[in-house]
Design a protein around this motif. Structure first.
Motif, mmCIF file in Angstrom:
data_model
loop_
_atom_site.group_PDB
_atom_site.id
_atom_site.type_symbol
_atom_site.label_atom_id
_atom_site.label_comp_id
_atom_site.label_asym_id
_atom_site.label_seq_id
_atom_site.Cartn_x
_atom_site.Cartn_y
_atom_site.Cartn_z
ATOM 1 N N ALA A 152 1.941 -73.982 36.840
ATOM 2 C CA ALA A 152 0.422 -74.378 37.632
ATOM 3 C C ALA A 152 0.821 -75.986 36.562
ATOM 4 O O ALA A 152 0.999 -77.130 37.829
ATOM 5 C CB ALA A 152 -0.696 -73.952 36.909
ATOM 6 N N ALA A 153 1.168 -76.369 35.530
ATOM 7 C CA ALA A 153 2.461 -77.425 34.376
ATOM 8 C C ALA A 153 2.961 -77.792 35.077
ATOM 9 O O ALA A 153 2.901 -78.869 35.413
ATOM 10 C CB ALA A 153 1.768 -77.050 33.442
ATOM 11 N N GLU A 160 1.535 -68.277 34.654
ATOM 12 C CA GLU A 160 0.897 -69.145 35.706
ATOM 13 C C GLU A 160 0.228 -70.628 34.806
ATOM 14 O O GLU A 160 0.602 -71.316 36.025
ATOM 15 C CB GLU A 160 -0.510 -68.094 36.500
ATOM 16 C CG GLU A 160 -0.442 -66.649 36.860
ATOM 17 C CD GLU A 160 -0.821 -66.383 38.320
ATOM 18 O OE1 GLU A 160 -1.796 -66.480 37.890
ATOM 19 O OE2 GLU A 160 -1.046 -66.156 39.171
ATOM 20 N N ASP A 161 -0.177 -70.067 33.860
ATOM 21 C CA ASP A 161 -0.868 -71.642 33.265
ATOM 22 C C ASP A 161 0.277 -72.451 33.076
ATOM 23 O O ASP A 161 0.368 -74.062 33.949
ATOM 24 C CB ASP A 161 -0.877 -71.421 32.136
ATOM 25 C CG ASP A 161 -0.028 -70.756 30.813
ATOM 26 O OD1 ASP A 161 0.358 -69.870 31.191
ATOM 27 O OD2 ASP A 161 -0.092 -70.956 29.734
ATOM 28 N N TRP A 162 1.991 -71.645 32.823
ATOM 29 C CA TRP A 162 2.655 -73.109 32.828
ATOM 30 C C TRP A 162 3.527 -73.203 34.630
ATOM 31 O O TRP A 162 3.649 -74.355 34.610
ATOM 32 C CB TRP A 162 4.188 -72.209 32.681
ATOM 33 C CG TRP A 162 3.469 -71.471 30.469
ATOM 34 C CD1 TRP A 162 2.998 -72.612 30.176
ATOM 35 C CD2 TRP A 162 5.296 -71.469 29.478
ATOM 36 N NE1 TRP A 162 2.939 -72.422 28.823
ATOM 37 C CE2 TRP A 162 4.509 -71.985 28.266
ATOM 38 C CE3 TRP A 162 5.773 -70.541 29.555
ATOM 39 C CZ2 TRP A 162 4.813 -71.153 27.324
ATOM 40 C CZ3 TRP A 162 6.330 -70.867 28.576
ATOM 41 C CH2 TRP A 162 5.556 -70.369 27.303
#
Lengths: 378, 378
Positions: free
Chosen positions: A165-166, A161-163
Motif C-alpha cells: 500500500a505504501a 500489504e501495508d508495504w
C-alpha cells in the motif's frame, strides 16, 4: 596543497575517518545533517544532503566527495559529477547500494551467487514466490532499509500489504524484493577497497554475529572457514567491486549456507560495521583505506596484525550519565582492549561505540572484548 | 558529560593527541600560539601561554590542563593550581623539566645515575671543571634549550663567555650547567606514564639515533640490550616519575656508556619523539596513554604489538609542494608503512612528520622505515 576529502554525513563512519586523516595529514571536512553529530570535530558545514545547492557548495572546498551513508539522492550525485566534482563511490555504483532490486538484477548479470529472489508488486506475486520456496520468505523494501529495518519474514502473501500500500503511492514504482529464506550456518562479511584507477585489495573475510537484525560482534578472520569458501568470498568481493565500479570501501554481507555455499546478502559502499576490527587489528584500517581509495592513492596492506581480532558493539549504555562513567572500570580490567565511542547519547539498542581486542588466542580475545563491552551495558 | 582535556600549545604533540581522543571519545581542546598550527583541528582558542588570564580563561572549558611543551612559566602554572584547575604535569614536577640545574640537583638527591656535573658562573669555574674531567665537557643553558640548541662542547673556560655575558643580565641567576663528556655506546630513551593517583607503567626502553642534535630514528625495543640495563632503565624511569611527582608521560633520555652503565641525559614531561613508534607499535600509544594519565584513568598496556617497531623522522621535505606529492610513491612502495605528517610547511631540517614500520624481522623493519622516509627527502 594538502589533499582534501569531503564527507557527506556526520555519523560515526565520518567520525572514524578523522583519526587516519589527521595521522596521514589529509584535510577532512564533513557536511553534517545537524550540529553536534558524531563527526562534529570535522564538520565544516551543516546542511541537507537532499539539497543540490548545499552539496555543490560543500564540494567546492574539497578535492573529492565521499559519504558516511548511501542516502544522497541520485540527482544530487549526478549534479556533482556534471559539475566536475570527483565523487567516490559515484552514482553509477551507488545506485546498487540504494536499490536492492537493482542490486539483485545486476548481481545476476555478473553471475554472483545469491539467494533466489523476485520483484513482487502484490500479495498474489508474493504468494506465488512463497509457494515455490517452502512457504516462507524474506520480504524487503528496495530502498531505505538498514539494521533490520525494512526487512520482514513472511509466510503468507498478505503479510506485506501495508508495504504494498505504501509503495503504491511511491512514484518510483511499487515493487518489493522477495528472497528465499536461506538455510545458513552463519553470516560473513567480505570487505574490499578499490581505487578509481583499478587497484583492488581484499580484507580477510570475517564472521558477523547479528542480534535483532543489528551487528553485535565480528570475529576476524572468520574462524574455521573452509579455505575454498574464503577464496570464493574474496572473488565475490573483488568481482562485485569491479563489476559495479565501486570506489572506496565495499562491504559484501554474505551467508555461509549449511551446504557450504556463499550467497550475497547485502552491499554497503562505505566503511562498514563489519570492518571496525581493522582499526586495531589490521595494518591499514578500513577508514584509512577508504581515504586512500577515494583519493586514488595506492592502497595499504589489509593484513591482520595478529591472528585474531574481535569487535563487540556497544548498544545502548548508561543513559543518565554517558559512556565515560564506565571508562575507569573498563580500562582497569582490560588494559589491552581498545575503546571506541561515537559521541552519541546512549539510548537502548543504539550503536554508541564498540571495543576491539586483538591477540593470538581466540578464546582470550573473544572473552576480553565481550567482557569489556559488557561494562558499558546499562 | 564528556571528559575534556585542554592542551596548551598547538604543535605536533597536541595534534597527535587528536586521534586517540576521537577514538575513545574524549573532548580535546587546544590553546594554540597562532592560527594554522599542527593541532589546528582541535584549536578552540589562540593566545599567548605566557599570559595568565588567557590560560585561566582557556582552563574554564576543560576538566584538566596539559601541555604540548614545557615552556609555560611557573607563575602561570601556579595561578592555574590556585584557581583549582587540575594541571598535569603540575608546576612542582615541571620545574625540573624547565631548569636543567634544578633537575641535576634533584636527581642527585634521588640517587639517580647521571654524568658528573656542576653549576658554573664564570670562565674560571668552567676551567676548573674541565681540568678535573679530561679537558673537554658539555656546557648547557639551564633553560630554553631543545633539539641541540643551548648545548655546546667546550675545551676551554673561555668558550662560553657569550653565554655567561647573556646570563649576567638574567635576573634568575647567572649559572650554566656543565657536564662531563660521557663516553657512550648509544643513546636510549625510557618512557613511563604516571597517574596522579600513583599507577606507573613503563614502555620498553628504546634506542634513539640523533643526527645534528635532532632525533632521527628510534628502534623499539633497543636491540641487543643487556637485560640488567633494561631493568635499570625501567627503575630509573619509574623512580624519576615518582620522585619528581610527574603526571602524564615522562621521557628519560639516557646514555648507555661503553662501560655498561645507564646515565640520565635529559627529561621531557610530555609525549616525546622517542615514543612515536608506539602509535603503530604498542597496544597503547604514548598519546592515548598521556590522555589516560592526565585524566587519572587506568593506564593502557604499553607492550609492543610485534617484535620490532622503527620510527624515522621526516626532516625537511619538498619545500615547493609539500609532503602530499610524495604520498603516492611511498604508499605504492611501502603499503605496510604508516605515514604521520604534522601539517607544517617543509623547511630544511624541520621535523614535519615521521614514518613507523613494525614487524618481526628487524632488518626488514629498519629498511622499510628508512626507505619510506627517504621518499620524502627533497
Amino acid at each position: 596543497m594538502t589533499l582534501r576529502v569531503g564527507v557527506v554525513g556526520g555519523g560515526q563512519l565520518a567520525r572514524m575517518m578523522i583519526a587516519p586523516a589527521v595521522e596521514i595529514g589529509i584535510e577532512l571536512s564533513v557536511l553534517a545533517e545537524q550540529k553536534g553529530m558524531s563527526a562534529k570535530l570535522a564538520a565544516s558545514a551543516v546542511g541537507d544532503y537532499h539539497d543540490e545547492q548545499t552539496v555543490l557548495e560543500f564540494a567546492k572546498s574539497v578535492d573529492v566527495v565521499t559519504f558516511d551513508h548511501e542516502h544522497v539522492p541520485q540527482p544530487v550525485l549526478r549534479a556533482l559529477v556534471e559539475a566536475g566534482v570527483a565523487v567516490h563511490p559515484g552514482p553509477d555504483a551507488l545506485q546498487y547500494a540504494q536499490d536492492k532490486l537493482a542490486m539483485r538484477a545486476k548481481l545476476d548479470e555478473l553471475g554472483m551467487p545469491q539467494p533466489d529472489w523476485a520483484a513482487v508488486s502484490d500479495a498474489q506475486g508474493l504468494q506465488a514466490f512463497l509457494d515455490d520456496h517452502g512457504g516462507r520468505a524474506v520480504i524487503k523494501t528496495p530502498r531505505g532499509g538498514y539494521d533490520g529495518k525494512g526487512v520482514r519474514v513472511v509466510s503468507s502473501g498478505t503479510e506485506a500489504e501495508d508495504w504494498f500500500a505504501a509503495l503504491a503511492e511511491d512514484a518510483r514504482g511499487g515493487e518489493l524484493l522477495v528472497e528465499e529464506l536461506v538455510d545458513f550456518r552463519r553470516e560473513l562479511s567480505q570487505q574490499v577497497a578499490r581505487r578509481p584507477s583499478g587497484e583492488v585489495r581484499a580484507y580477510p573475510v570475517v564472521e558477523t554475529v547479528q542480534r535483532d537484525g543489528v551487528c553485535a560482534e565480528v570475529i576476524a578472520p572468520a574462524p574455521h572457514l573452509n579455505g575454498r569458501l574464503a577464496e570464493v568470498a574474496e572473488q565475490v568481493g573483488s568481482g562485485i567491486a569491479e563489476g559495479l565500479g565501486v570506489t572506496g570501501m565495499l562491504a559484501v554481507e554474505l551467508f555461509e549456507t549449511t551446504d557450504d555455499r556463499i550467497l550475497v546478502n547485502e552491499l554497503a559502499m562505505r566503511p562498514h560495521n563489519s570492518g571496525h576490527w581493522s582499526q586495531d587489528g589490521a595494518v591499514t584500517s578500513q577508514f584509512e583505506q577508504h581515504l586512500r581509495a577515494v583519493l586514488d592513492l595506492p592502497l595499504g596492506d589489509p593484513a591482520p596484525r595478529q591472528h585474531w581480532a574481535v569487535m563487540v558493539n556497544i548498544l545502548g549504555g548508561p543513559t543518565e550519565e554517558g559512556l565515560d562513567v564506565r571508562f575507569a572500570e573498563v580500562m582497569a580490567e582490560h588494559p589491552d582492549v581498545k575503546i571506541h565511542t561515537y559521541g552519541k547519547d546512549p539510548r537502548p539498542g543504539r550503536k554508541v561505540g564498540h571495543v576491539n581486542a586483538v591477540g593470538d588466542d581466540l578464546d582470550d580475545v573473544v572473552y576480553d572484548a565481550r567482557a569489556a563491552a559488557a561494562f558499558f551495558a546499562d
